[in-house]
Design an enzyme around this catalytic site. Structure first.
Site, PDB file in Angstrom:
ATOM      1  N   CYS A   1       0.826  -1.207   0.000  1.00 37.72           N
ATOM      2  CA  CYS A   1       0.000   0.000   0.000  1.00 37.72           C
ATOM      3  C   CYS A   1       0.868   1.268   0.000  1.00 37.72           C
ATOM      4  O   CYS A   1       1.601   1.505  -0.947  1.00 37.72           O
ATOM      5  CB  CYS A   1      -0.969  -0.049   1.170  1.00 37.72           C
ATOM      6  SG  CYS A   1      -2.280   1.193   1.111  1.00 37.72           S
TER       7      CYS A   1
ATOM      8  N   HIS B   1      -3.767  -5.043   0.197  1.00 40.77           N
ATOM      9  CA  HIS B   1      -3.539  -5.489   1.571  1.00 40.77           C
ATOM     10  C   HIS B   1      -3.591  -7.010   1.618  1.00 40.77           C
ATOM     11  O   HIS B   1      -4.669  -7.596   1.702  1.00 40.77           O
ATOM     12  CB  HIS B   1      -4.613  -4.910   2.503  1.00 40.77           C
ATOM     13  CG  HIS B   1      -4.496  -3.451   2.739  1.00 40.77           C
ATOM     14  ND1 HIS B   1      -5.081  -2.811   3.809  1.00 40.77           N
ATOM     15  CD2 HIS B   1      -3.862  -2.471   2.041  1.00 40.77           C
ATOM     16  CE1 HIS B   1      -4.810  -1.512   3.766  1.00 40.77           C
ATOM     17  NE2 HIS B   1      -4.082  -1.296   2.692  1.00 40.77           N
TER      18      HIS B   1
ATOM     19  N   GLU C   1      -2.920  -9.144   3.896  1.00 38.35           N
ATOM     20  CA  GLU C   1      -3.428  -9.780   5.121  1.00 38.35           C
ATOM     21  C   GLU C   1      -4.934  -9.914   5.076  1.00 38.35           C
ATOM     22  O   GLU C   1      -5.515 -10.806   5.687  1.00 38.35           O
ATOM     23  CB  GLU C   1      -2.986  -8.967   6.337  1.00 38.35           C
ATOM     24  CG  GLU C   1      -3.985  -8.003   6.918  1.00 38.35           C
ATOM     25  CD  GLU C   1      -4.391  -6.875   5.980  1.00 38.35           C
ATOM     26  OE1 GLU C   1      -5.463  -6.288   6.193  1.00 38.35           O
ATOM     27  OE2 GLU C   1      -3.648  -6.587   5.028  1.00 38.35           O
TER      28      GLU C   1
END
Length: 391
Positions: free
Chosen positions: A281, A365, A367
Site C-alpha cells: 500500500c 492489503h 493480510e
C-alpha cells in the site's frame, strides 16, 4: 455580486443528518453514532463484511466512508476485530439504518460502538447515487453532520467542505503511526482458539509503521517472524540497529509524496543495505519513489474486498482487499524494477520487484482482514527471501 447557493431542503421533518459536499450538493438522512460534524474525503467501499476492521484501518484517516453494502451492523462489534486502538475513519454513510446484530461474537451494537468512539454517521442516504457521483466525478471533499434537533447551518458546512485542503499533499501517516517502538508476537485468529503466540520465531523483522494494521503483524508472526515495530519517521540507522533479517514497509493514509519527504531517504538506505524488503500500500508507493519512480492521485481509488489482481509471474488471478487513492505511475519506474501484479479493473500497477535485490511490494492489503485470503502467500514469499539471504 455572487449568488447565494440554494441548498436542498430536507424532504420533511425528522432528518437529523446531512452530507454537504464541496460542490454544494446536499444529501439528507438520519444521524447515527456521535453528534457533531466531521470533514474529509468522501469515498465508497464495496466490502460485504468487515465494517469494524474498515473503520479502524489507519489507511482511512482523513476519509468519510460510504458503504455500498446495505446490511451494516449485522454482526455487531467485538473487542477483537479492530486494526488499531482508535478510530481511523472520519465518518460513515449508510443506506439503511444499522442492522441489529446476529452473531455469536457480537459484544456491542454498532450504534453504541460508534458513540463510544465519537464517530459521526448517517443512514438513509442513496448510496448508489453517491457511488455513481464518486465514480464519475472523483472522490469529493465533504462534511457529514449529525444533530438530533435537525438544525444545520448549510452555508457553514459547505464553506467547511470547500476549505478542507484534501488528501493530496497531506502527510497523514504522521498522525496514525506509533510514537514508540514495540514488539509483536500475536498470530492470526482461529475459530475456537482466538489469537495465538509465535513462540519459536525463525526471523526478526522490523516493520516501519506508516499506519499498520494489526492483522498484518499477525500474518508476519504466522510466517515465523518476531516483529519489532518502529515509528514511521525512523531512520535507516534506527532500523538496522536491530540487525533484522528483513524490513517491512506498512500501509498507511495520505499522499506518499508528502510522507516520502522523510520516509524515502530511509527506504533508499534500507534497499541499499541488501536486506530483504517487503512493502504494501503506502509502503509500496514510497518504495517506488525511493527507486526513482513517481506516484499520482487516482480519479476514483480502489476500496473494497473484491478487487481482481493478476500475478504476472504465475498467471493466477487473486481477489484482493484494497484501500488506496494514490498509485504508482508505471512508466516512471527504472529498468531494474519489474511489474509483478496488475489490476484487472483499470490496469493500474499492483506490484513491483527489483531484479538485483530481494525487494518487492504490492499495492493491496495481502493480510485481508476479514478477507479474502488469496494473497497470504506473499508473507511466505518474504520469509523465503529472508531464508535465502541467510544462506
Amino acid at each position: 455580486m455572487a449568488e447565494t447557493p440554494k441548498y436542498a431542503a430536507p424532504p420533511g421533518p425528522g432528518y437529523t443528518g446531512v452530507v454537504v459536499l464541496a460542490d454544494g450538493s446536499v444529501f439528507w438522512g438520519h444521524g447515527l453514532g456521535a453528534e457533531g460534524d466531521t470533514v474529509g474525503e468522501v469515498c465508497f467501499n464495496t466490502s460485504m463484511t468487515g465494517y469494524q476492521e474498515i473503520l479502524t484501518d489507519p489507511s482511512y484517516a482523513g476519509q468519510i466512508i460510504s458503504f455500498t453494502f446495505p446490511h451494516i451492523g449485522n454482526v455487531g462489534t467485538n473487542p477483537e476485530d479492530i486494526e488499531t486502538q482508535g478510530i481511523a475513519a472520519r465518518g460513515l454513510i449508510l443506506r439503511a439504518p444499522i442492522t441489529s446484530p446476529s452473531n455469536f461474537r457480537s459484544a456491542t451494537h454498532l450504534s453504541e460502538w460508534l458513540k463510544l468512539r465519537a464517530l459521526v454517521g448517517i443512514s438513509g442516504i442513496d448510496t448508489r447515487a453517491m457511488t455513481r457521483r464518486i465514480r464519475d466525478l472523483g472522490a469529493p471533499n465533504g462534511v457529514l453532520a449529525h444533530n438530533r434537533a435537525g438544525k444545520f447551518d448549510l452555508a457553514a458546512l459547505h464553506a467547511k467542505a470547500k476549505a478542507w485542503p484534501g488528501l493530496e499533499g497531506m502527510d497523514l501517516a504522521a498522525e496514525v503511526s506509533c510514537r514508540q517502538t514495540y514488539g509483536w508476537d500475536e498470530t492470526r485468529w482461529q475459530l475456537g482458539k482466538g489469537y495465538g503466540r509465535q513462540e519459536n520465531p525463525k526471523f526478526h523483522v522490523v516493520a516501519i509503521d506508516y499506519g499498520i494494521k494489526r492483522n498484518i503483524l499477525r500474518c508476519l508472526a504466522d510466517a515465523g517472524c518476531k516483529v519489532t515495530v518502529v515509528p514511521g519517521n525512523a531512520t535507516a540507522e534506527d532500523v538496522l540497529r536491530y540487525k533484522p533479517d528483513g524490513v517491512f514497509l506498512s500501509n498507511g493514509p495520505g499522499d506518499p509524496a508528502a510522507t516520502g519527504v522523510y520516509a524515502v531517504p530511509t527506504i533508499k538506505a534500507l534497499v541499499d543495505s541488501g536486506k530483504p524488503v517487503f512493502g504494501i500500500c503506502l509502503g509500496h508507493q514510497m518504495l517506488a519513489l525511493a527507486l526513482g519512480g513517481k506516484t499520482g492521485k487516482m480519479e476514483r481509488g480502489h476500496r473494497g474486498a473484491n478487487h481482481p489482481v493478476k500475478d504476472l509471474e504465475t498467471g493466477k488471478v487473486e481477489i484482493t482487499s484494497q484501500n488506496h487513492g494514490f498509485c504508482v505511475i508505471e512508466d516512471s519506474l527504472p529498468k531494474n524494477v519489474v511489474r509483478t501484479h496488475v489490476s484487472l479493473f483499470d490496469g493500474s500497477n499492483e506490484g513491483i520487484k527489483l531484479t538485483d535485490k530481494p525487494v518487492f511490494s504490492v499495492q493491496y492489503h495481502p493480510e485481508a482482514s476479514p478477507g479474502p485470503q488469496d494473497s497470504h502467500y506473499l508473507f511466505e514469499r518474504f520469509a523465503k527471501l529472508m531464508e535465502q539471504k541467510r544462506g
